[in-house]
Design an enzyme around this catalytic site. Structure first.
Site, PDB file in Angstrom:
ATOM      1  N   ASP A  12      71.267  99.264 137.240  1.00  0.00           N
ATOM      2  CA  ASP A  12      71.762 100.608 137.463  1.00  0.00           C
ATOM      3  C   ASP A  12      72.956 100.500 138.418  1.00  0.00           C
ATOM      4  O   ASP A  12      73.122  99.487 139.111  1.00  0.00           O
ATOM      5  CB  ASP A  12      70.649 101.457 138.083  1.00  0.00           C
ATOM      6  CG  ASP A  12      71.143 102.791 138.576  1.00  0.00           C
ATOM      7  OD1 ASP A  12      71.675 103.555 137.747  1.00  0.00           O
ATOM      8  OD2 ASP A  12      71.038 103.054 139.789  1.00  0.00           O
ATOM      9  N   ASP A  14      74.743 103.599 140.589  1.00  0.00           N
ATOM     10  CA  ASP A  14      74.675 104.414 141.806  1.00  0.00           C
ATOM     11  C   ASP A  14      73.326 104.261 142.503  1.00  0.00           C
ATOM     12  O   ASP A  14      72.274 104.453 141.900  1.00  0.00           O
ATOM     13  CB  ASP A  14      74.907 105.890 141.470  1.00  0.00           C
ATOM     14  CG  ASP A  14      76.351 106.155 141.077  1.00  0.00           C
ATOM     15  OD1 ASP A  14      77.246 105.838 141.872  1.00  0.00           O
ATOM     16  OD2 ASP A  14      76.574 106.670 139.966  1.00  0.00           O
TER      17      ASP A  14
END
Length: 219
Positions: A12, A14
């Site tokens: 991922d 953020d």
């Protein structure tokens, strides 16, 4: 050299690699206020991080009517763009990625960001050539739908049992479950790690240094 357990490692963005959780939550709150909705709490705004943008905004602002969603998205982007250059990778991320590249893992990003937003950060000098592929929420299904991981696995010809997803939210870990992949959670992002246990990550790292050490020993 110890044999690898995973050929493909998907991150991922953020809250996992990029220190942006607090800013995103503030931008969601400001955007909802701008269109006349009730601003969500920081916890509620943080919860939706990792979803596709409009899915996240709709979830965070249930009292905003659908006809205002385009304006809501525009206001979020306005607030985020104003401060995006204040943000940076978490300390230790570049050495972590370099170490994994040196061990010949395929590296990918699976993110709720838009393609244009991800491309902007990936085109920085420090990140050029680091990732072998990426998927964003606006070009495939948003999390926790497994399509991002399915597409990445198909691209590299990697089986689910040879794929690891790393993220800071239950959306990331649920996506891994849905795709039949293993996962690792990080506790320094958007979601409290207490919610991770039911999704059975192999490990929960409390810092980038701890994540690096775990991957060096187990990935």
């Amino acid at each position: 050299m110890r044999s690898r357990q995973f050929d493909l490692i998907a991150f991922d963005w953020d809250g996992t690699l990029f220190d942006s959780t607090a800013l995103i939550a503030r931008c969601i709150q400001a955007a909802v206020t701008d269109v006349g909705g009730t601003p969500p709490t920081r916890e509620a705004a943080s919860y939706v991080i990792g979803m596709g943008l409009m899915q996240a905004l709709a979830h965070a602002a249930p009292d905003v009517p659908p006809e205002k969603y385009p304006l809501l998205g525009e206001r979020y982007r306005h607030h985020y763009v104003a401060h995006q250059h204040d943000l940076s990778l978490f300390d230790g991320v570049l050495p972590l990625l370099a170490d994994l590249k040196g061990r010949h893992h395929w590296l990918a990003v699976a993110t709720g960001k838009s393609r244009s937003g991800l491309n902007e950060v990936l085109h920085t000098v420090a990140l050029q050539g680091v990732f072998d592929s990426s998927r964003t929420a606006d070009e495939t299904a948003g999390k926790p739908h497994p399509r991002m991981l399915h597409e990445l696995m198909r691209e590299f010809g990697v089986a689910p049992e040879r794929t690891l997803m790393i993220g800071d939210t239950t959306h990331d870990l649920q996506m891994a479950v849905n795709a039949g992949c293993a996962s690792v959670g990080v506790s320094y992002g958007a979601h409290e790690p207490d919610a991770f246990a039911v999704l059975q990550p192999l490990h929960v790292a409390h810092s980038v240094r701890e994540l690096h050490d775990w991957l060096a020993a187990h990935a």
